[in-house]
Each structure stands twice: as C-alpha cells, then as structure tokens.
Scaffold this motif. Structure first.
Motif, PDB file in Angstrom:
ATOM      1  N   THR A 216      23.704  22.892  15.279  1.00 52.93           N
ATOM      2  CA  THR A 216      23.835  23.284  15.496  1.00 52.93           C
ATOM      3  C   THR A 216      25.716  23.697  16.351  1.00 52.93           C
ATOM      4  O   THR A 216      26.679  22.901  15.657  1.00 52.93           O
ATOM      5  CB  THR A 216      24.072  23.302  17.463  1.00 52.93           C
ATOM      6  N   VAL A 217      25.964  25.275  15.846  1.00 46.88           N
ATOM      7  CA  VAL A 217      27.224  25.629  15.721  1.00 46.88           C
ATOM      8  C   VAL A 217      27.463  26.352  17.252  1.00 46.88           C
ATOM      9  O   VAL A 217      26.983  27.333  17.419  1.00 46.88           O
ATOM     10  CB  VAL A 217      27.749  27.364  15.023  1.00 46.88           C
ATOM     11  N   PHE A 218      29.098  26.331  17.584  1.00 43.27           N
ATOM     12  CA  PHE A 218      29.331  27.264  19.053  1.00 43.27           C
ATOM     13  C   PHE A 218      30.650  28.115  18.038  1.00 43.27           C
ATOM     14  O   PHE A 218      31.211  28.006  16.936  1.00 43.27           O
ATOM     15  CB  PHE A 218      29.989  25.825  19.679  1.00 43.27           C
ATOM     16  N   ALA A 219      30.593  28.155  19.215  1.00 46.29           N
ATOM     17  CA  ALA A 219      31.928  29.603  18.246  1.00 46.29           C
ATOM     18  C   ALA A 219      33.542  29.007  18.046  1.00 46.29           C
ATOM     19  O   ALA A 219      33.682  28.915  18.940  1.00 46.29           O
ATOM     20  CB  ALA A 219      32.153  30.978  20.049  1.00 46.29           C
ATOM     21  N   PRO A 220      34.152  29.873  17.834  1.00 46.37           N
ATOM     22  CA  PRO A 220      35.348  29.060  17.461  1.00 46.37           C
ATOM     23  C   PRO A 220      36.508  29.245  18.998  1.00 46.37           C
ATOM     24  O   PRO A 220      36.912  28.680  18.666  1.00 46.37           O
ATOM     25  CB  PRO A 220      36.225  30.517  16.824  1.00 46.37           C
ATOM     26  N   ASP A 221      35.659  30.441  19.682  1.00 44.58           N
ATOM     27  CA  ASP A 221      36.604  30.137  20.479  1.00 44.58           C
ATOM     28  C   ASP A 221      36.126  29.107  21.821  1.00 44.58           C
ATOM     29  O   ASP A 221      36.637  29.219  23.387  1.00 44.58           O
ATOM     30  CB  ASP A 221      37.290  31.652  20.865  1.00 44.58           C
ATOM     31  N   ASP A 222      35.436  28.959  21.253  1.00 44.32           N
ATOM     32  CA  ASP A 222      34.089  27.558  22.375  1.00 44.32           C
ATOM     33  C   ASP A 222      34.867  25.937  22.556  1.00 44.32           C
ATOM     34  O   ASP A 222      35.234  25.778  21.280  1.00 44.32           O
ATOM     35  CB  ASP A 222      33.119  27.779  22.207  1.00 44.32           C
ATOM     36  N   HIS A 223      35.383  25.556  23.516  1.00 40.79           N
ATOM     37  CA  HIS A 223      36.131  24.556  23.941  1.00 40.79           C
ATOM     38  C   HIS A 223      35.058  23.082  23.051  1.00 40.79           C
ATOM     39  O   HIS A 223      35.676  22.057  22.359  1.00 40.79           O
ATOM     40  CB  HIS A 223      35.973  23.925  24.707  1.00 40.79           C
ATOM     41  N   ARG A 224      34.046  23.561  22.555  1.00 38.26           N
ATOM     42  CA  ARG A 224      32.942  22.950  22.277  1.00 38.26           C
ATOM     43  C   ARG A 224      33.185  22.503  20.918  1.00 38.26           C
ATOM     44  O   ARG A 224      33.126  21.797  19.183  1.00 38.26           O
ATOM     45  CB  ARG A 224      31.782  22.513  22.210  1.00 38.26           C
ATOM     46  N   THR A 225      33.667  23.426  19.879  1.00 37.66           N
ATOM     47  CA  THR A 225      34.427  23.600  18.450  1.00 37.66           C
ATOM     48  C   THR A 225      35.911  22.957  18.094  1.00 37.66           C
ATOM     49  O   THR A 225      36.206  22.411  18.091  1.00 37.66           O
ATOM     50  CB  THR A 225      34.296  24.987  18.241  1.00 37.66           C
ATOM     51  N   TYR A 226      36.862  23.745  19.370  1.00 35.94           N
ATOM     52  CA  TYR A 226      37.785  23.568  18.879  1.00 35.94           C
ATOM     53  C   TYR A 226      38.445  21.681  19.487  1.00 35.94           C
ATOM     54  O   TYR A 226      39.660  22.115  19.617  1.00 35.94           O
ATOM     55  CB  TYR A 226      38.845  24.250  19.485  1.00 35.94           C
ATOM     56  N   ASN A 227      38.281  21.558  20.632  1.00 40.34           N
ATOM     57  CA  ASN A 227      38.345  20.154  21.357  1.00 40.34           C
ATOM     58  C   ASN A 227      37.435  18.685  21.173  1.00 40.34           C
ATOM     59  O   ASN A 227      38.086  18.471  22.334  1.00 40.34           O
ATOM     60  CB  ASN A 227      38.083  20.534  22.532  1.00 40.34           C
ATOM     61  N   ARG A 228      36.972  18.873  20.547  1.00 36.05           N
ATOM     62  CA  ARG A 228      36.099  17.448  19.942  1.00 36.05           C
ATOM     63  C   ARG A 228      36.885  16.379  19.875  1.00 36.05           C
ATOM     64  O   ARG A 228      36.081  15.309  20.326  1.00 36.05           O
ATOM     65  CB  ARG A 228      34.955  17.727  18.923  1.00 36.05           C
ATOM     66  N   HIS A 229      38.608  16.676  19.835  1.00 39.29           N
ATOM     67  CA  HIS A 229      38.803  15.774  19.531  1.00 39.29           C
ATOM     68  C   HIS A 229      39.435  15.509  20.472  1.00 39.29           C
ATOM     69  O   HIS A 229      40.979  14.680  20.346  1.00 39.29           O
ATOM     70  CB  HIS A 229      39.364  15.337  17.708  1.00 39.29           C
ATOM     71  N   GLY A 230      39.746  16.140  21.219  1.00 42.02           N
ATOM     72  CA  GLY A 230      41.485  16.332  21.786  1.00 42.02           C
ATOM     73  C   GLY A 230      42.416  17.318  22.260  1.00 42.02           C
ATOM     74  O   GLY A 230      43.735  16.868  22.258  1.00 42.02           O
ATOM     75  N   GLU A 231      41.968  18.010  20.911  1.00 39.95           N
ATOM     76  CA  GLU A 231      43.289  18.530  20.186  1.00 39.95           C
ATOM     77  C   GLU A 231      43.539  19.164  21.054  1.00 39.95           C
ATOM     78  O   GLU A 231      44.855  19.860  20.434  1.00 39.95           O
ATOM     79  CB  GLU A 231      42.454  20.042  18.973  1.00 39.95           C
ATOM     80  N   ALA A 232      43.420  20.374  22.482  1.00 38.35           N
ATOM     81  CA  ALA A 232      43.537  20.839  23.622  1.00 38.35           C
ATOM     82  C   ALA A 232      44.164  20.579  24.496  1.00 38.35           C
ATOM     83  O   ALA A 232      44.655  20.589  25.210  1.00 38.35           O
ATOM     84  CB  ALA A 232      43.278  22.380  23.120  1.00 38.35           C
TER      85      ALA A 232
END
Length: 327
Positions: A216-232
C-alpha cells in the motif's frame, strides 16, 4: 446510539464520535462537499460528538464544522476542539494571552460564543504540572470563552498528571488494539476521578481496518507517508507508532477475530467502547460510507471474553515487544 456522560461536564455524548483530522486535508485532499456530507451522515447515524483542532488544515476542519452547525442547529452536536500547536512547543508559550487568542480564533471558526470543550493539544510535558496553565484555563471558563477544558496527551504519565487536576473534564489518549498500555493505569484512574476518556487513533491510522498490504502506498501529503518515524510530529500518531509491515501482519490476525457480520474496523471500535472507563471513541472518516460504518459499531453485541483474550495475546506477541516501553 448509547450515550455516556462526558466526565465532569455531565454532558451526554455518543459512544462513537467523529474525529475530523481528515477533514482538514492532512490525510490527502477532501472536498468541502464531501466533508459536509461526512458530518451530516455521522449525525444521522447517531453521532453527537465531533473532535477537531485549530491546526487541522489550519482551521479548515473547524470552519467546516462551523458551517455544519449553522446549517443544522437542531443536531445538538458537542464539539471538542484543541489548541496549543500554533506556536513553537515551549512551555512558556502556554499562557493566558495566547489561550485567549487561540480560543477566540476557534470561536470564530466554529461560529459559537462559547466553546464546548477545549483540549490542550499534546503540549510539552512540563505544561501538565503548571498551576499557571490550569489557572489560565479556569479564567477562560470564568470569561465564558469555554465551557470546559481537557487535555490530549501522548503518554500515560501525562494523562495521570492531568487526571489529578480538579478542573480537567477529559483526557484524550491513543487507545486501540495495538495500544493497550492506557488500560493498566489511565482508564482506572480516570473512571475513579470522573474524568472522560476520548480514545483517539482507534484504528491505528487505518491498520486495524484490514484494508492495507505491505504494498500500500499513501499520498505524499498523507501523514502515513511523511510521519512514519516521527518526522513531523509524535510517531505515536501514525500507525500508533507500530512499524507498518509489522502492523499489516498483525492486522491480518486481528481481522480474523471479527464476529460474523462485522468488519475489522467495527470490531476494533467495539473493543474500545467496552473497555471500562472509556467515554467515547473518535474514528475519522473520509466519506459517507466510512462514517456510517463507524457509527454502526455501536450496534454490535459486546465482544466475548475469548475475543478479548485473543486481542491481548496478539498484542503481547506482535506489538508489545516493539512499542510498549516507548510510552
């Protein structure tokens, strides 16, 4: 739908509410008409509590709810909002002048004179021990900017500190079949103190719906893409801090526990609302079908002891070794 008193407010709210982070477009784009349809479908299904925050879409979620409240005043929806994330996260920013400004902005967004409930939005840990902070919140109540206040927390220790405060009406905390630690001390303490528990991230960011695979791939603006390791922001807000591949495998096992006629997501919500001390669970929904399906979880029969035991065993075997000590 079954109603439970929201802690020290005494206000009855539905055991399944609606979380509106998605409607702020932080999970990918959601059209305004679709967002309003979700709010309407939720109310028609018996939901009487919406949870939002001033930073969801920079206020978009609040404004959409405000439009709905204006169009459907007879719905009698209780709105729980949150503030505190509009500034750099330093304890000294949690002061009365800022609280007034944030509350007034939310009042304008929602189109109300007095906010039903304001929750501190996962502030720095020292904030929970500050008398000045809670004196300021009491001042907002006295000024009738807000009717009541609570907290949204990341850790169990923060929750326990807040529960000890006499003015705190509610604690919002991550609780789901992949996040059991609040069951140990937080829920019993809240129940004893008469403090409401709002269970957030109930599907572990969708993992417990059983709809995702390792591909499964989530959209770039979905936090399930950009915050998987607590980046945001805090990692626990995304998949409850569980590694995605581990979560997908565990979710397959969880799905097998769903009773006949119930989806895995409904089973996950039913599991939460039957935990002693829980007031309401606040799943999100991106469309009308999801909103109706979530609300229908309230109609399920209580899960049997064998299913509860199986959830615990799955957690202890798959999830606990990876994440338990972090929180």
């Amino acid at each position: 739908m079954e109603q439970r008193a929201l802690g020290r407010t005494g206000r009855p709210v539905s055991i399944v509410g609606l979380g509106t982070w998605q409607l702020g477009a932080d999970w990918g784009d959601v059209r305004e008409e679709d967002a309003l349809a979700v709010l309407d479908a939720s109310v028609e299904a018996g939901v009487t509590l919406f949870d939002t925050a001033d930073v969801y879409g920079d206020g978009r979620s609040e404004r959409l709810i405000g439009r709905f409240l204006k169009e459907r005043p007879e719905a009698g929806v209780f709105v729980a909002t949150k503030f505190g994330r509009r500034v750099e996260q330093r304890p000294e920013h949690y002061r009365l002048a800022n609280f007034r400004a944030w509350a007034d902005r939310s009042r304008a967004n929602l189109g109300v004179e007095r906010l039903d409930l304001v929750q501190l939005h996962c502030p720095p840990t020292p904030v929970y021990s500050s008398d000045e902070v809670f004196d300021a919140l009491d001042t907002l109540v006295a000024e009738e900017r807000i009717a009541a206040y609570g907290v949204s927390v990341e850790t169990c220790e923060e929750a326990l500190t807040a529960i000890a405060r006499p003015g705190v009406a509610s604690v919002q905390i991550i609780l789901n079949a992949f996040r059991l630690k609040p069951l140990e001390r937080v829920l019993p303490a809240a129940e004893a103190a008469g403090v409401a528990i709002l269970a957030r991230v109930p599907l572990a960011s969708g993992l417990l719906s059983g709809r995702y695979s390792e591909q499964t791939v989530f959209a770039p603006d979905d936090h399930r893409t950009y915050n998987r390791h607590g980046e945001a922001f805090d990692q626990g807000e995304t998949f409850s801090g569980v590694d995605f591949a581990t979560g997908v495998e565990a979710a397959r096992e969880f799905a097998a526990l769903a009773p006949e006629g119930a989806t895995p997501a409904q089973t996950a919500l039913r599991w939460i609302v039957q935990q002693p001390g829980v007031t309401t669970v606040i799943p999100g929904a991106r469309n009308v079908a999801q909103a109706r399906s979530n609300a229908a979880a309230a109609d399920l029969e209580p899960l049997p002891a064998a299913t509860l035991d199986a959830v615990r065993e799955l957690y202890d075997r798959r999830i606990r070794p990876q994440v338990h000590d972090r929180w």
